[in-house]
Write an enzyme that holds these catalytic residues in place. Structure first.
Site, PDB file in Angstrom:
ATOM      1  N   LYS A   1       0.486  -3.458  -0.244  1.00  0.00           N
ATOM      2  CA  LYS A   1       0.863  -3.769   1.137  1.00  0.00           C
ATOM      3  C   LYS A   1       1.095  -5.272   1.252  1.00  0.00           C
ATOM      4  O   LYS A   1       0.170  -6.053   1.490  1.00  0.00           O
ATOM      5  CB  LYS A   1      -0.230  -3.321   2.110  1.00  0.00           C
ATOM      6  CG  LYS A   1       0.250  -3.263   3.566  1.00  0.00           C
ATOM      7  CD  LYS A   1       1.294  -2.198   3.770  1.00  0.00           C
ATOM      8  CE  LYS A   1       1.731  -2.070   5.214  1.00  0.00           C
ATOM      9  NZ  LYS A   1       2.804  -1.081   5.397  1.00  0.00           N
TER      10      LYS A   1
ATOM     11  N   SER B   1       6.246   3.047   6.150  1.00  0.00           N
ATOM     12  CA  SER B   1       5.015   2.758   6.877  1.00  0.00           C
ATOM     13  C   SER B   1       4.977   3.595   8.152  1.00  0.00           C
ATOM     14  O   SER B   1       4.951   4.810   8.090  1.00  0.00           O
ATOM     15  CB  SER B   1       4.894   1.261   7.158  1.00  0.00           C
ATOM     16  OG  SER B   1       3.547   0.867   7.205  1.00  0.00           O
TER      17      SER B   1
END
Length: 587
Positions: free
Chosen positions: A194, A387
């Site tokens: 991430k 996401s």
């Protein structure tokens, strides 16, 4: 007295601005009204060439400027062609005996990476109908050449280029600059891949981020190589050799390598089209633009009761209301409307989003669950469905993605900025805070988080990540451990996502609609698109309202400060995000 003159000057400037803007808007209204009364539906010649250029951008939904009919600032026109309109127009041309061939002018290509892939697929279907495609450009960009390679013949200006160099992505890192100006950034996240806000806490790319970006770029390039290789009947190894060794520096190089079929100037191209079309001279050539052909042939059968809804989830996922993004209030209301419409038998949700608010994503997913209980929902992925964009896609009845789609990024983060040193050092501003409790000023932006607060937010991030993983596991029929192994915030290309079970099928809107019809058990239907595109008159009225508000703010500087402060206050508090760390710009 000094303040009085300031107010008078500000009022004068604001009034002048409103007057000038109002004049342009009134001219636009007159032009638009005139266009409504004078416009006629274009006619398709009995035998014609469909002429296509990409000067206007291809976007998710078609957009038409209210001033397109008469625009004193024509260069600012914002007309675009929606990807579904584009693809369906090509498919109608393939079945239309009046259209004999397509001519592509590829001097420009304003289209997203998946739009290009979907348009190329539509051109392949056109060629399957037995009709040829001819491409020409003064210079081919890489993505333009990828599109052109589907053609029967690819022509290039003798002074032009069709250079292939491969794909590249770059990131800027701001940590050193932020350190110099005194801004401290604290990043709390789950997922080693991430990379959200990595550019604010580091001065170089992490190994994990480099790995995922390399994998994504390789997947896109391999898609292009495979398609070019098949169309040009050229081994992939040869294309890579031409690319790696910069062997395509001139038009002559491109011709000798077999990248293009001929070199010619525009007048010579016209002679070629005359010959191919079987007429005597240029005057006998009959062409029709994509826009005119679309208007002439797009028929809506209002008697058709069965509908398939195409819902565009385009933009960042945010809380509240907005016409520019995927705002929870607006989008939930839209989904509820579709759910309650019994004439809609299936839904295609076109997701083109890098994500955003985790809370908003969950609110939207709740309404999607209610919709899926009522009718099948098929997700079609655009450039991004990552996401939060994947959050709202994961439980669809079927997920269809292009090879070049960027998806996955199953991860969560929260970002905290402390700007106190900057205010002190550069603006000589000091702050004073009064709290009722120990952590009342958490996330205020005027101090760093302490260890207890970091642990508190990390706990929230972990809970949301676990919820995300379980949601994907349930929707994709995978174990939570499997989702975690392919999650951790990692991005995937559509091609790779298919291999690991994050998607079901390769394709675009064409394939999604075909699947929706089958799952909705309808043989005939009409497509209805949401959000409904506003009419030109509605847009003009909206612009008048906005210009009036803008003039009022400009005429009152205190109101400008008040609005800015109000915006800052609304942004305070703890927020968690399921979002990509960047927008992809491949070169």
């Amino acid at each position: 007295m000094k303040n009085f003159f300031k107010i008078v000057a500000a009022t004068f400037i604001g009034s002048l601005f409103a007057l000038v803007l109002g004049t342009f808007i009134m001219i636009g209204i007159i032009g638009s009204i005139a266009s409504f009364t004078e416009s006629k539906t274009p006619k398709v010649p009995g035998s014609a060439i469909l002429s296509i250029n990409f000067a206007s951008a291809v976007t998710e939904q078609s957009k038409e400027s209210p001033f397109s009919a008469f625009n004193p600032m024509a260069s600012f026109s914002s007309n675009t062609t929606g990807i579904l309109d584009f693809v369906q127009t090509i498919d109608r041309a393939a079945a239309d005996p009046a259209i004999k061939m397509i001519y592509l002018n590829l001097n420009e290509l304003n289209a997203g990476i998946t739009h290009t892939e979907e348009i190329r697929s539509a051109f392949e279907r056109f060629r399957e109908s037995g009709k040829p495609i001819i491409s020409y450009a003064d210079n081919y960009s890489q993505n333009a050449y990828y599109l052109a390679s589907v053609s029967d013949k690819v022509y290039l200006n003798p002074a032009g280029t069709a250079t292939l160099t491969g794909l590249s992505m770059s990131s800027l890192f701001f940590k050193d600059m932020l350190d110099k100006i005194g801004v401290e950034v604290q990043l709390i996240r789950h997922g080693k891949f991430k990379a959200a806000a990595e550019q604010f806490i580091s001065n170089k790319m992490s190994a994990e981020n480099r790995e995922q970006l390399q994998s994504y770029l390789d997947a896109v390039w391999n898609t292009w190589l495979a398609d070019i290789s098949e169309s040009r009947r050229m081994p992939v190894e040869k294309i890579n050799d031409l690319t790696d060794n910069l062997k395509l520096g001139t038009a002559k190089n491109a011709l000798e390598a077999g990248i293009v079929d001929g070199l010619m100037y525009k007048d010579e191209l016209t002679d070629t089209l005359v010959h191919l079309f079987g007429v005597k001279d240029e005057k006998a050539l009959k062409t029709i633009s994509l826009s005119d052909y679309s208007k002439a042939t797009k028929k809506i059968n209002l008697k058709e009761k069965n509908k398939i809804a195409v819902i565009y989830a385009d933009g960042e996922i945010i809380m509240g209301k907005s016409d520019e993004n995927i705002a929870s209030d607006n989008f939930v209301a839209l989904l509820a409307k579709v759910r309650k419409d019994s004439s809609i038998k299936a839904v295609v949700m076109r997701v083109n989003s890098p994500g955003g608010s985790a809370q908003s994503s969950e609110i939207i997913e709740r309404e999607l669950a209610l919709l899926r209980n009522n009718k099948p929902v098929i997700v079609s992925m655009g450039d991004y469905a990552a996401s939060g964009g994947y959050w709202i896609s994961a439980n669809a009845d079927k997920i269809i993605a292009n090879n070049t789609t960027l998806t996955g990024s199953i991860g969560v983060f929260s970002l905290v900025i402390n700007a106190q040193k900057t205010l002190n050092k550069h603006l000589s501003i000091n702050t004073g805070t009064v709290n009722t409790n120990k952590h009342s000023d958490i996330m205020s932006g005027f101090r760093a988080l302490d260890s207890e607060e970091i642990a508190f937010i990390q706990s929230s991030v972990e809970i949301i990540y676990t919820d995300f993983v379980n949601l994907v596991a349930n929707g994709r029929n995978l174990s939570a451990a499997k989702v975690d192994s392919i999650g951790q915030g990692r991005i995937w290309s559509g091609a790779d996502a298919l291999k690991i079970g994050l998607t079901d099928e390769k394709g675009g809107l064409f394939e999604a609609l075909r699947t929706a019809a089958a799952m909705g058990e309808v043989e005939s239907y009409r497509v209805v698109e949401y959000p409904v595109i506003k009419s030109q008159i509605d847009k003009i009225l909206e612009m008048l309202s906005e210009s009036g508000e803008s003039a009022r703010v400009i005429a009152n500087p205190e109101l400008l400060i008040e609005k800015a402060y109000s915006k800052l206050r609304n942004e305070s508090g703890i927020k968690t995000y399921a979002r990509l760390p960047y927008n992809i710009d491949i070169r």
